[in-house]
Design a protein around this motif. Structure first.
Motif, short mmCIF file in Angstrom:
data_model
loop_
_atom_site.label_atom_id
_atom_site.label_comp_id
_atom_site.label_asym_id
_atom_site.label_seq_id
_atom_site.Cartn_x
_atom_site.Cartn_y
_atom_site.Cartn_z
N UNK A 101 0.84 -1.20 0.00
CA UNK A 101 0.00 0.00 0.00
C UNK A 101 0.87 1.25 0.00
N UNK A 102 1.92 1.24 0.81
CA UNK A 102 2.80 2.40 0.91
C UNK A 102 3.53 2.67 -0.41
N UNK A 103 3.92 1.61 -1.12
CA UNK A 103 4.61 1.77 -2.40
C UNK A 103 3.66 2.34 -3.45
N UNK A 104 2.43 1.85 -3.48
CA UNK A 104 1.42 2.40 -4.39
C UNK A 104 1.21 3.89 -4.11
N UNK A 105 0.99 4.22 -2.84
CA UNK A 105 0.70 5.60 -2.47
C UNK A 105 1.86 6.52 -2.80
N UNK A 106 3.08 6.05 -2.59
CA UNK A 106 4.25 6.88 -2.87
C UNK A 106 4.34 7.23 -4.35
N UNK A 107 4.07 6.25 -5.22
CA UNK A 107 4.12 6.52 -6.67
C UNK A 107 2.99 7.46 -7.10
N UNK A 108 1.78 7.20 -6.66
CA UNK A 108 0.65 8.06 -7.04
C UNK A 108 0.85 9.47 -6.51
N UNK A 109 1.28 9.57 -5.24
CA UNK A 109 1.44 10.89 -4.62
C UNK A 109 2.57 11.70 -5.25
N UNK A 110 3.61 11.02 -5.73
CA UNK A 110 4.73 11.73 -6.35
C UNK A 110 4.48 11.97 -7.84
N UNK A 111 4.19 10.90 -8.57
CA UNK A 111 4.14 10.96 -10.03
C UNK A 111 2.88 11.61 -10.58
N UNK A 112 1.82 11.62 -9.80
CA UNK A 112 0.55 12.18 -10.28
C UNK A 112 0.10 13.37 -9.43
N UNK A 113 -0.14 13.15 -8.15
CA UNK A 113 -0.57 14.25 -7.29
C UNK A 113 0.51 15.32 -7.20
N UNK A 114 1.78 14.91 -7.24
CA UNK A 114 2.87 15.89 -7.22
C UNK A 114 2.82 16.84 -8.39
N UNK A 115 2.44 16.35 -9.56
CA UNK A 115 2.31 17.21 -10.74
C UNK A 115 1.19 18.23 -10.51
N UNK A 116 0.07 17.77 -9.96
CA UNK A 116 -1.03 18.68 -9.66
C UNK A 116 -0.58 19.76 -8.67
N UNK A 117 0.16 19.34 -7.63
CA UNK A 117 0.64 20.32 -6.66
C UNK A 117 1.53 21.38 -7.32
#
Length: 234
Positions: A101-117
């Motif tokens: 779960x942590x690995x999934x969240x890290x990728x989504x939060x960095x690679x996708x949500x990070x772009x939005x931020x």
């Protein structure tokens, strides 16, 4: 381009550093960010020249406040932002049943949500400069592969997000593009760049591509660009 200011996330190594080096050589004032403040400052010092400074900032794109603060620091120091390159990313490659779960969240939060931020934090400044926002996605954003469920999801999302943002923002004369590289010679996923990677795209190749995009006639918008090695390793 010598009066332009660029911000590159994940700019302390790999593709981000290659982009920073090329933009700096073309006289663009560059700000780079990384999760480690000291690392970002040290890399910036190594790149800086008397004529063209490079500014290092500590920022984790997973944290919106970090990106807001990064943009505020750039505006305070240089007065504007013309180019934003959302490059920060990571990958964990495992079968979906073994992916934590942590690995999934890290990728989504960095690679996708990070772009939005990054876009959310910079968009009002880009409206003022009628600037350019570029995301560094991947061919994994259109080609799925085994052990890539989390990475594919983040990169497919990054491509979709960027293309929709392009439609939203072009009315402000903001250009938005996504670049989708194939195999690049970096330290990504534990790789150690060496002569064996000579067949791969080099980080500076992505930087040169971005310069070429900036130099295109203002009436044109290359919204989605795939780039791959000419001759893949057999």
């Amino acid at each position: 381009m010598k009066n332009k200011v660029a911000y590159i996330t994940g700019g302390t190594k790999g593709i981000g550093l290659g982009i920073a080096e090329v933009l700096h050589k073309h006289g663009i004032t560059v700000a780079i960010s990384g999760r480690d403040q000291n690392d970002a400052v040290q890399v910036a010092k190594q790149l800086s020249t008397q004529e063209t400074p490079v500014f290092g900032i500590g920022s984790d794109v997973k944290n919106f406040e970090d990106e807001k603060n990064a943009i505020a620091k750039i505006i305070k120091k240089f007065g504007k932002i013309d180019y934003v390159i959302a490059n920060a990313g990571l990958g964990v490659f495992k079968p979906v049943d073994e992916l934590a779960i942590e690995e999934w969240s890290s990728m989504i939060d960095t690679n996708l949500t990070g772009i939005f931020h990054t876009l959310k934090a910079s968009v009002e400044e880009l409206k003022k400069s009628e600037g350019y926002f570029i995301t560094i996605s991947s061919l994994a954003g259109t080609n799925f592969f085994e052990n890539g469920s989390g990475y594919n999801a983040s990169k497919f999302g990054a491509v979709g997000f960027t293309q929709a943002a392009m439609l939203d923002l072009r009315k402000y004369n903001i250009k938005v593009s996504t670049i989708m590289p194939g195999s690049v010679s970096t330290y990504f996923n534990g790789n150690l760049p060496s002569e064996k990677d000579a067949w791969k795209i080099q980080p500076e190749d992505i930087g040169q591509l971005i310069v070429d995009i900036f130099n295109m006639n203002p009436r044109t918008l290359p919204s989605k660009i795939e780039i791959r090695p000419l001759k893949p390793k057999g």
